[in-house]
Design an enzyme around this catalytic site. Structure first.
Site, short mmCIF file in Angstrom:
data_model
loop_
_atom_site.label_atom_id
_atom_site.label_comp_id
_atom_site.label_asym_id
_atom_site.label_seq_id
_atom_site.Cartn_x
_atom_site.Cartn_y
_atom_site.Cartn_z
CB CYS A 2 -0.75 0.12 1.33
SG CYS A 2 -1.77 -1.35 1.69
NE ARG A 27 4.41 1.79 -0.63
CZ ARG A 27 5.48 1.42 -0.28
NH1 ARG A 27 6.57 1.76 -0.81
NH2 ARG A 27 5.43 1.04 1.11
CD1 TRP A 75 -1.00 -5.82 -3.86
CD2 TRP A 75 -0.50 -6.74 -1.88
NE1 TRP A 75 -0.54 -7.01 -4.05
CE2 TRP A 75 -0.28 -7.74 -3.06
CE3 TRP A 75 -0.39 -6.93 -0.69
CZ2 TRP A 75 0.35 -8.94 -2.55
CZ3 TRP A 75 0.15 -8.01 -0.25
CH2 TRP A 75 0.27 -9.25 -1.13
CG ASN A 99 2.61 0.58 3.78
OD1 ASN A 99 3.57 0.84 3.82
ND2 ASN A 99 2.31 -0.80 3.38
N GLY A 100 1.03 -1.74 6.02
CA GLY A 100 1.44 -2.60 6.92
C GLY A 100 0.54 -3.52 7.31
CD GLU A 478 13.97 -12.32 -12.89
OE1 GLU A 478 13.63 -12.96 -12.03
OE2 GLU A 478 13.50 -11.36 -13.57
CE LYS A 482 10.52 -10.62 -14.26
NZ LYS A 482 10.95 -9.92 -13.25
CD GLU A 485 7.17 -11.12 -11.76
OE1 GLU A 485 7.38 -10.49 -10.49
OE2 GLU A 485 7.89 -10.56 -12.59
CG HIS A 501 16.68 -36.44 -10.84
ND1 HIS A 501 17.19 -37.90 -10.74
CD2 HIS A 501 17.81 -35.83 -11.09
CE1 HIS A 501 18.44 -37.91 -11.15
NE2 HIS A 501 18.66 -36.70 -11.45
CE LYS A 597 9.46 -2.17 -9.90
NZ LYS A 597 10.06 -3.21 -10.71
#
Ligand code: G6P
Length: 602
Positions: A2, A27, A75, A99-100, A478, A482, A485, A501, A597
């Site tokens: 947030c 955020r 968020w 926020n938190g 990575e 990407k 996401e 395996h 982000k």
């Protein structure tokens, strides 16, 4: 996460709040709100989803004269992204944004409910405003009520509270989530990060954990556990100009194209003709250090994984990597001969920050690799090396990853040079390769249009495996992240040698394999692994400088004189592939669903 904003002054408040919220949207963007007190009356506007909806809702509203105001971009953590759960949360005469996470909110909520308080939302935040009003009803003093409220809260918070009982005051507190105060003449701003207030405030104070207070009449009164305290403002540098798309369709696309240029910035003054210079580290920095531990999250964790190969191979120093959220609760054994490195694009990631604090408590020397100067992680660390990627707006990180990896490569060479574990010739050849990286990151029109065409074949199927060996394994992780996401397709990164395996059981024509096949690193080994998948009819997109005839699709790379050059060139290919698939699927590339982000909750 947030984002929160506050403003007290005479200017038009809606414009200020919305402008700051736009820059804080990274955020979270589940809902956006603004609230004001003008002529002693509370007013608020809430909208679900991105800021455009709030703009529409507030079209005909204009604030008038002196007043106080707060805003929030959410968020969701507790409760769905609905209007009722959107901040600010209202008591009988006060509003709060936060926020938190308030960890003891269940217990607080039950006690308030047994006193007859009705809750409108499912959020943890709403408890703050009700406790404040309960305390005010007892003491009749707004600031005492706010201080008592803060004392009761457990968890992480940055919070702003306004109330009709004190209509010229904003109350604030910070513990574990970022918050700063901006100043310009007699105007005061609050924000979760500094970039949004550049151009508005000229000076800034970054609050420390445990600080709280109130602002009124252009003055800020700051307190901590020892009572009221003085504080020093610092000038807010104006060189953090806000990012624009500059003709690109998306920030992420622009940031992929920028990688070549920012890589040169990252190396500037650090990668010299025959030596590596890191002025950020003092001469005794490596004294007594026998191993490295790195903590990070998400993409930053992948750059850490890559660097472990480099630290052990080049610097000859033991290196362990941990996901910050795992590290925090495993009761790790920490010894002061370990250099503790945190990697973070934002410098605010809660788990990484807490891991750093733990290491510091255990007496470890700390170094952060970060893209944001003055961020919490940078301020908390003994030393910091900035990645110099410039503002990254796309939620899916690209240039931050590239520059983090470069800084870690530079650091591995620096340690090798200082410890004399590298010959002059080898150092020179590494430096030569480094200086070629900007070239390997250039996006050509041919490459981009090829990936655009190719992407249409990769929209369905039952999943993706990105595979690689050695440093190309973290790159595979990575690449898969990407794609996940921004396309919402299932993708996994795997060490190529590990497919047999278990995961190879998934192999069929509907399984897509993105094979990272560098010429300079175990080419024959990965070739065999890809052949095993091809024999089971998997659809293969091979990325290599060497032709591979079993590939269904093939991207030929050019720079194959050094593994890191192959690494960076392949990285660009995976980024563009994810981007083009996401565009074809009609997704929001820059603000993918459910993500943010900067993640300032654990
Ligand atoms: C979030 C972002 C990721 C990022 C991770 C760590 O999940 O969406 O892109 O990699 O946080 O962030 P940091 O700022 O610490 O690198």
């Amino acid at each position: 996460m947030c984002g929160i904003v506050g403003y007290i002054g005479r200017k038009e408040k809606k414009e200020i709040l919305i402008d700051v919220l736009q820059k804080l949207e990274y955020r979270g963007y589940d809902s956006e709100v603004i609230a004001t007190i003008e002529s002693k009356k509370l007013k608020n506007y809430k909208a679900i989803g991105k800021l455009a909806n709030l703009r529409e809702k507030t079209k005909s509203y204009q604030s008038d004269g002196f007043g106080i105001s707060i805003g929030h971009t959410r968020w969701a953590t507790h409760g769905k992204p609905t209007e009722l759960n959107a901040h600010p949360h209202l008591g009988s005469y006060s509003y709060v944004v936060h926020n938190g996470i308030i960890e003891n909110y269940q217990e607080l909520k039950s006690s308030l409910q047994s006193d007859g308080v009705k809750f409108l939302s499912q959020t943890d935040t709403e408890t703050i405003v009700h406790i404040f009003e309960r305390e005010y009803d007892k003491s009749g003093n707004p600031f005492d009520a706010f201080s008592d409220t803060i004392e009761i809260l457990e968890g992480a918070y940055a919070t702003l509270l306004i109330s009709e009982i004190s209509p010229d005051t904003i109350f604030f507190a910070k513990h574990g989530s970022p918050l700063l105060i901006g100043f310009d003449k007699d105007e005061v701003y609050f924000a979760s990060s500094d970039t949004p207030v550049i151009g508005k405030a000229t000076e800034v104070y970054y609050l420390e954990d445990g600080e709280y207070g109130y602002t009124k009449d252009g003055k800020v009164h700051l307190f901590d556990a020892n009572g009221e305290k003085s504080f020093n403002k610092q000038a807010l540098t104006a060189d953090k100009v806000s990012a624009q798309k500059d003709g690109y369709r998306f920030f992420m696309e622009k940031e992929i194209y920028e990688q070549s240029r920012v890589m040169s910035e990252t190396m500037m003054g650090r990668v010299l003709d025959n030596t590596i210079a890191l002025d950020e580290l003092d001469d005794s920095f490596l004294d007594g250090i026998t191993s490295i531990k790195i903590c990070a999250c998400g993409t930053s964790y992948h750059s850490a994984l890559t660097s472990a190969y480099l630290f052990e191979r080049i610097s000859k120093i033991r290196c362990d990597i941990e996901i910050a959220s795992e590290f925090r609760y495993k009761e790790p054994l920490l010894t002061p001969d370990t250099l503790f490195i945190t990697i973070s694009q934002s410098g605010e990631t809660a788990d990484t920050l807490e891991a750093l604090k733990m290491a510091k408590r255990a007496g470890l020397k700390s170094l952060s690799i970060c893209n944001v100067d003055n961020s919490s992680i940078v301020r908390e660390s003994d030393s910091a090396i900035l990645t110099r990627a410039g503002i990254e707006k796309g939620v899916a990180s690209t240039k931050a990853f590239a520059t983090q990896t470069m800084v870690l490569w530079i650091l591995s060479l620096y340690i090798a040079q200082e410890r004399k574990t590298i010959s002059k010739d080898k150092l020179k050849s590494e430096i030569t390769a480094m200086l070629h990286t900007p070239k390997s990151l250039i996006v050509t029109e041919t490459l981009h249009s090829k990936l655009h065409r190719l992407s249409k074949r990769y929209l369905h199927g039952h999943g993706f495996f990105f595979i690689g060996r050695d440093i190309f394994f973290p790159l595979a992780l990575e690449g898969a992240l990407k794609l996940k996401e921004i396309s919402y397709l299932h993708a996994e990164g795997y060490p190529a040698g590990e497919m047999k395996h278990g995961p190879i059981a998934l192999a069929d024509s509907e399984l897509f394999t993105i094979a990272l096949m560098p010429k300079t690193m175990h080419y024959e080994k990965i070739k065999s692994n890809v052949e095993e998948l091809s024999a089971r009819d998997t659809t293969i997109l091979a990325i290599s400088s060497l032709p591979f005839e079993l590939a269904d699709d093939f991207i030929q790379t050019k720079y194959d004189s050094h593994p890191m050059l192959e690494f960076f060139e392949m990285m660009v290919v995976t980024q563009l592939l994810a981007l083009e698939i996401s565009v074809r699927l009609g997704n929001d590339v820059d603000m993918p669903r459910n993500l943010a982000k900067s993640v300032t909750v654990e």
